[in-house]
Design an enzyme around this catalytic site. Sequence first.
Site, mmCIF file in Angstrom:
data_model
loop_
_atom_site.group_PDB
_atom_site.id
_atom_site.type_symbol
_atom_site.label_atom_id
_atom_site.label_comp_id
_atom_site.label_asym_id
_atom_site.label_seq_id
_atom_site.Cartn_x
_atom_site.Cartn_y
_atom_site.Cartn_z
ATOM 1 C CG ASN A 23 -1.908 -1.155 1.156
ATOM 2 O OD1 ASN A 23 -2.873 -1.095 0.399
ATOM 3 N ND2 ASN A 23 -1.645 -2.232 1.903
ATOM 4 C CD GLU A 24 4.688 1.649 -2.729
ATOM 5 O OE1 GLU A 24 4.988 2.310 -1.720
ATOM 6 O OE2 GLU A 24 5.499 0.869 -3.274
ATOM 7 N N PRO A 25 2.032 5.254 -0.786
ATOM 8 C CG PRO A 25 3.747 6.768 -0.365
ATOM 9 C CD PRO A 25 3.493 5.374 -0.845
ATOM 10 C CB SER A 43 -2.879 2.922 0.052
ATOM 11 O OG SER A 43 -2.013 2.497 -0.964
ATOM 12 C CB THR A 51 8.664 0.428 -3.680
ATOM 13 O OG1 THR A 51 8.060 1.227 -2.667
ATOM 14 C CG2 THR A 51 8.447 -1.031 -3.386
#
Length: 640
Positions: free
Chosen positions: A161-163, A165, A180
């Site tokens: 869950n990247e920024p 999310s 990432t």
Amino acid sequence: MNTLRSESQQRERIPTEIHDSSESASRELAAYIAGRIRQRAAEGRSFVLGLATGSTPVRLYRELVRLHREEGLSFSNVITFNLDEYHGLGRTHPESYWRFMHEQLFNHIDVPADQVNIPDGLVARGDVFAWCRAYEERIAAAGGIDLQVLGIGRTGHIGFNEPGSGRDSRTRIVTLDALTRRDAARDFLGESNVPRYAITMGVGTILDARELVMLAWGEAKAEVTALAVEGPVSDSLPASFLQLHAKVRVLVDRAAASGLTRLRTPWLVGPVEWTPALARRSVTWLSQVTGRPLLKLLDSHYGEHGMAELLTEQGPAYHLNIRIFNETQHTITGWPGGKPNADDTHRPERALPHPKRVLVLAPEPSDEMLGMGGTIARLASQGHQVSVVYMSSGNLAVPDTEAAAAAELLMSFSEKDGPAQYARTRAVWQKLMAQDGEEGAAPAAANEQELRRLKGLIRRGEARSALRTLGLPTEAATFLGLPFYEKGRYRQFRPGLEDFEMLRALLVRHQPHQVFVTGADQDPSSLGALCFDLFRKVLADLKGEAWLEQCRVWLYRTPDKRWAPHEIDMAVPLSPDQLAQKVQAIYQHRSQRSQSPSRGELHSEEWLQAEQAARELAKAYDALGLAEYEAIEAFSRWKG
Ligand code: F6R
């Protein structure tokens, strides 16, 4: 360990336990999980365990395997759900999370295969939505997750869950953040091989678990962990959503804890003991937050920033400012091996003996150039006997394209007079050609010995060429080639007795007066940290040797992890020419350059980062009111 919610923890919005090492934290968590599993087994019920991959939980899994083997812990009542999987990778891909989980855990315990759940990386794009819903339903059918283990990415992601999310996001396909992907580049043998998408449980799915434990090790996680624990809840840092959970804790080692207020600026959250080191740290910090040079700090600045007590004990500001200014000034030296015939009372290194035997340990070729190329050049030009020891071959970090070019060169070179070598090289080349362009294929037959030998030779050539750029003779290089590296993969290396003996023999042979080494405080499963740990163990074993008593150990860092001014014991200034020479030396490591600069990845190039790091440190010294240099390389003295 500190679980007490004390005054010093007032800014922490998630209970955070600081452990001496990732081992002790992992052992504690494994024992806790084992207790929960056994308790459920006694009740005749299953235990639903959420799992993560990556370097962070590796030690936890080792300990769970040990508990199974040595203490009879059974996983027969355990149902597992993994957080995520790269989209596009099949189970057998060396970097698939399916494979990782089986190699690290499932193959060594008695969990039934039909109780293991991992997102499927090969679901067709059009079926992903339905597949993800089914995954959520499977979790619900198992009764929900009892305990979810989490790591944290440098972007603040949990799962993938990247920024961006949201709090309520569910299992879905996501695009991986550039940072990432860069962090995974090593594992995939090049950034361009890293998948762009992944399937991950959502933040909401994670928060539905009855209990959460997030783990973080190493300095690289310090900043993001502090933000998650102490910062506002925000979808720009998904790990901060953990603050909303009723039963959550964070386990960190000292390095990952170092961004927390109670360790970084403890004077802001309660009374402290004003040691000389803390005084230096706080006054340097005060200069940075007020934007004023050390010698211009006033009593009122101290008072306004929670440092009135320091003033009372050691002030007034005028005295403190001068003291810290002098201490910092004394870290600066153009003589990293000591200045002969000079008073060395206030110098970081002793004048004698001169010349010194200097060992520079590099976990893999180029680390030493990135961290201290300018200093190596100075040491050599000041007459010291410098040996650069490459601990591993570094062959895993050579992209196949480089190996193919080298193989072609070798083939044409040996075509006429070296038929046996020609045949071997041709076999390697044919393999490289065959896998070229295969979708989702493993980027390199990483275990192919001949290919790895070739890649290792490429790195040797580059390392020699870099040393020559600095004016050192090629004989300054020693290629130790520790065997653990040849047998492993990134994140999964396991140094053993053989490695220990080789490094020990090397140190005994050289009996150095100075050793420069890196890797302290890094993620414990990283190559740098493992090499440092090996070095630490060898020194402990050699304790008492007369030469060792006279040996000073200096820590250097690669640009991804920079020193703060208060941590520095030796600062070596570089002139513009010396900086250019260092950059030129790093540039010799051709195989380490970005493979696809056209995709905007140029900013990640190592020589640019190294140049920037050295310039920024010079600026930081300048801002403290010290002399203005073009660039600085810095070291901290290791006290063991
Ligand atoms: C892995 C996962 C990720 C990792 C994170 C940290 O399943 O979900 O969130 O936990 O990227 O990775 P490492 O542990 O390799 O630093």
